[in-house]
Motif scaffolding. Structure first.
Motif, PDB file in Angstrom:
ATOM      1  N   MET A  89      -2.385   0.036  -2.343  1.00 16.42           N
ATOM      2  CA  MET A  89      -2.553  -1.070  -3.270  1.00 16.42           C
ATOM      3  C   MET A  89      -2.033  -2.374  -2.642  1.00 16.42           C
ATOM      4  O   MET A  89      -1.403  -2.362  -1.588  1.00 16.42           O
ATOM      5  CB  MET A  89      -1.801  -0.768  -4.569  1.00 16.42           C
ATOM      6  N   PRO A  90      -2.280  -3.526  -3.293  1.00 17.73           N
ATOM      7  CA  PRO A  90      -1.768  -4.805  -2.772  1.00 17.73           C
ATOM      8  C   PRO A  90      -0.241  -4.852  -2.750  1.00 17.73           C
ATOM      9  O   PRO A  90       0.439  -4.045  -3.394  1.00 17.73           O
ATOM     10  CB  PRO A  90      -2.334  -5.830  -3.768  1.00 17.73           C
ATOM     11  N   ASN A  91       0.280  -5.800  -1.995  1.00 12.97           N
ATOM     12  CA  ASN A  91       1.718  -6.020  -1.896  1.00 12.97           C
ATOM     13  C   ASN A  91       2.149  -7.012  -2.975  1.00 12.97           C
ATOM     14  O   ASN A  91       1.875  -8.201  -2.890  1.00 12.97           O
ATOM     15  CB  ASN A  91       2.061  -6.569  -0.509  1.00 12.97           C
ATOM     16  N   LYS A  92       2.850  -6.526  -3.979  1.00 12.12           N
ATOM     17  CA  LYS A  92       3.298  -7.379  -5.080  1.00 12.12           C
ATOM     18  C   LYS A  92       4.736  -7.856  -4.900  1.00 12.12           C
ATOM     19  O   LYS A  92       5.293  -8.506  -5.789  1.00 12.12           O
ATOM     20  CB  LYS A  92       3.163  -6.618  -6.404  1.00 12.12           C
ATOM     21  N   SER A  93       5.317  -7.552  -3.754  1.00 18.00           N
ATOM     22  CA  SER A  93       6.716  -7.899  -3.516  1.00 18.00           C
ATOM     23  C   SER A  93       6.821  -9.192  -2.721  1.00 18.00           C
ATOM     24  O   SER A  93       5.824  -9.783  -2.308  1.00 18.00           O
ATOM     25  CB  SER A  93       7.410  -6.763  -2.752  1.00 18.00           C
ATOM     26  N   LYS A  95       7.156   0.831   0.122  1.00 14.97           N
ATOM     27  CA  LYS A  95       7.484   1.233  -1.239  1.00 14.97           C
ATOM     28  C   LYS A  95       6.315   0.925  -2.177  1.00 14.97           C
ATOM     29  O   LYS A  95       5.359   0.238  -1.802  1.00 14.97           O
ATOM     30  CB  LYS A  95       8.747   0.520  -1.722  1.00 14.97           C
ATOM     31  N   ILE A  96       6.404   1.402  -3.403  1.00 14.18           N
ATOM     32  CA  ILE A  96       5.334   1.186  -4.371  1.00 14.18           C
ATOM     33  C   ILE A  96       5.055  -0.302  -4.545  1.00 14.18           C
ATOM     34  O   ILE A  96       3.902  -0.745  -4.543  1.00 14.18           O
ATOM     35  CB  ILE A  96       5.691   1.825  -5.736  1.00 14.18           C
ATOM     36  N   GLU A  97       6.125  -1.105  -4.648  1.00 17.97           N
ATOM     37  CA  GLU A  97       5.951  -2.528  -4.950  1.00 17.97           C
ATOM     38  C   GLU A  97       5.311  -3.312  -3.804  1.00 17.97           C
ATOM     39  O   GLU A  97       4.713  -4.378  -4.038  1.00 17.97           O
ATOM     40  CB  GLU A  97       7.281  -3.174  -5.348  1.00 17.97           C
ATOM     41  N   ASN A  98       5.430  -2.820  -2.558  1.00 18.49           N
ATOM     42  CA  ASN A  98       4.789  -3.566  -1.472  1.00 18.49           C
ATOM     43  C   ASN A  98       3.534  -2.871  -0.928  1.00 18.49           C
ATOM     44  O   ASN A  98       3.058  -3.183   0.146  1.00 18.49           O
ATOM     45  CB  ASN A  98       5.771  -3.900  -0.346  1.00 18.49           C
ATOM     46  N   LYS A 119       0.804  -6.189   5.516  1.00 18.22           N
ATOM     47  CA  LYS A 119       0.519  -6.978   4.316  1.00 18.22           C
ATOM     48  C   LYS A 119       1.615  -8.033   4.156  1.00 18.22           C
ATOM     49  O   LYS A 119       2.804  -7.708   4.114  1.00 18.22           O
ATOM     50  CB  LYS A 119       0.485  -6.087   3.070  1.00 18.22           C
ATOM     51  N   TYR A 120       1.185  -9.287   4.064  1.00 17.03           N
ATOM     52  CA  TYR A 120       2.138 -10.363   3.812  1.00 17.03           C
ATOM     53  C   TYR A 120       2.710 -10.240   2.404  1.00 17.03           C
ATOM     54  O   TYR A 120       2.119  -9.583   1.537  1.00 17.03           O
ATOM     55  CB  TYR A 120       1.444 -11.716   3.961  1.00 17.03           C
ATOM     56  N   PRO A 121       3.866 -10.849   2.159  1.00 18.91           N
ATOM     57  CA  PRO A 121       4.394 -10.872   0.795  1.00 18.91           C
ATOM     58  C   PRO A 121       3.364 -11.428  -0.185  1.00 18.91           C
ATOM     59  O   PRO A 121       2.655 -12.387   0.123  1.00 18.91           O
ATOM     60  CB  PRO A 121       5.621 -11.797   0.908  1.00 18.91           C
ATOM     61  N   SER A 122       3.264 -10.797  -1.337  1.00 15.06           N
ATOM     62  CA  SER A 122       2.323 -11.200  -2.403  1.00 15.06           C
ATOM     63  C   SER A 122       0.870 -11.201  -1.923  1.00 15.06           C
ATOM     64  O   SER A 122       0.042 -11.969  -2.414  1.00 15.06           O
ATOM     65  CB  SER A 122       2.690 -12.580  -2.955  1.00 15.06           C
ATOM     66  N   SER A 123       0.569 -10.328  -0.977  1.00 15.50           N
ATOM     67  CA  SER A 123      -0.788 -10.227  -0.444  1.00 15.50           C
ATOM     68  C   SER A 123      -1.687  -9.426  -1.377  1.00 15.50           C
ATOM     69  O   SER A 123      -1.257  -8.448  -1.997  1.00 15.50           O
ATOM     70  CB  SER A 123      -0.758  -9.554   0.930  1.00 15.50           C
ATOM     71  N   LYS A 124      -2.949  -9.820  -1.455  1.00 11.87           N
ATOM     72  CA  LYS A 124      -3.935  -9.086  -2.248  1.00 11.87           C
ATOM     73  C   LYS A 124      -4.621  -7.986  -1.431  1.00 11.87           C
ATOM     74  O   LYS A 124      -5.444  -7.241  -1.962  1.00 11.87           O
ATOM     75  CB  LYS A 124      -4.990 -10.049  -2.794  1.00 11.87           C
ATOM     76  N   ASN A 125      -4.297  -7.891  -0.151  1.00 14.61           N
ATOM     77  CA  ASN A 125      -4.941  -6.900   0.704  1.00 14.61           C
ATOM     78  C   ASN A 125      -4.655  -5.476   0.225  1.00 14.61           C
ATOM     79  O   ASN A 125      -3.528  -5.153  -0.167  1.00 14.61           O
ATOM     80  CB  ASN A 125      -4.465  -7.041   2.145  1.00 14.61           C
TER      81      ASN A 125
END
Length: 298
Positions: free
Chosen positions: A192-196, A125-128, A90-96
């Motif tokens: 979940m998506p990557n929010k980091s 981690k949770i955030e990514n 998952k790329y940074p800030s990815s919606k995948n």
């Protein structure tokens, strides 16, 4: 039964097992990110993510990692194959995301003897968007529907409704680079998506006992024997880097990817003639690249 095996079957997973050093994992991650930025076409960017042990030398080495095989042997016994390996990046800030699902619901294996090993190449981690598991859910079978969304990383979009899951019991599986989690083939899991602002990169290996069978009309039937012997020969054997080279393995990889696409196309069209016509074109990489762009496949 050993405590390790008992714990696995009680909970459906065991986590935080160190199999690579952080430096080893970091080197793999750096090389993989360089590969992604090397000007590969759309087809390559999609197709390397499955059967990855036939595409990358580092992946072929990991499926035969002694620490991983020792853990898996305690659960499956002395004879098993690597049936598949999958890259989840998952790329940074990815919606995948990966919808919540059970693997065995779709694999159709004949025996309840399957393990997935997810190895964190980057930190997870949770955030990514780390792996999420519903403990002990491997003892139940849940109803699935295909959730067709472009951001769903599962090819068929298999999904369990959130209404059927106790969200409070979901466990986030956080891992440091080089650590892995073993989980049962029937456990409910997703991510979940990557929010980091960091990449999330995990490498997942599917191990099956040699006395298993796969639904050959839905999935490829090739596997690499990684431990013990195979007296059943249900799977067509893949070579490893021990007695082959990466170019030969990549040629097999391409063959299997195209055969898998044909199975999906036939599943949708349900007409062998139409499938053959479509596959005449899809065997060409530029056309597959165009197709992936049209359907927004990530």
């Amino acid at each position: 039964m050993s405590n390790f095996k008992q714990n696995f079957f009680d909970n459906g997973f065991i986590t935080k097992l160190r199999v690579l050093s952080e430096n080893e994992a970091s080197n793999i991650c750096d090389n993989y990110l360089k590969y992604l930025s090397s000007g590969i076409n759309k087809a390559e960017s999609i197709e390397h993510k499955t059967k990855s042990h036939l595409y990358f030398p580092w992946a072929n080495e990991i499926i035969r990692n002694n620490r991983i095989l020792e853990y898996v042997e305690q659960i499956l016994g002395p004879n098993f194959v690597c049936w598949n390996s999958v890259i989840f990046h998952k790329y940074p800030s990815s919606k995948n995301f990966v919808s919540m699902h059970q693997d065995q619901n779709y694999w159709g294996i004949i025996h309840d003897k399957a393990i997935s090993v997810q190895l964190a190449i980057s930190e997870s981690k949770i955030e990514n968007g780390c792996l999420r598991i519903l403990p002990s859910s491997h003892r139940s079978d849940y109803s699935h529907k295909d959730l067709i969304k472009k951001d769903n990383m599962l090819a068929r979009g298999q999904s369990i409704s959130n209404d059927d899951l106790n969200q409070d019991k979901l466990k986030n599986i956080e891992l440091d680079p080089g650590e892995c989690v073993l989980f049962h083939g029937n456990i409910v899991h997703g991510s979940m998506p990557n929010k980091s602002n960091k990449h999330r990169f995990c490498f997942t290996i599917r191990f099956l006992t040699t006395d298993n069978k796969i639904k050959k009309n839905l999935y490829y039937n090739h596997a690499t024997l990684v431990k013990g012997t195979d007296q059943y020969n249900f799977f067509q054997k893949e070579d490893s880097l021990n007695n082959s080279n990466i170019n030969k393995l990549k040629a097999l990889h391409k063959q299997l990817i195209i055969s898998q696409i044909e199975k999906y196309v036939n599943l949708k069209l349900r007409n062998n003639i139409f499938t053959k016509i479509v596959m005449f074109f899809l065997k060409f990489e530029p056309i597959r690249s165009f197709y992936y762009k049209v359907v927004n496949k990530a």
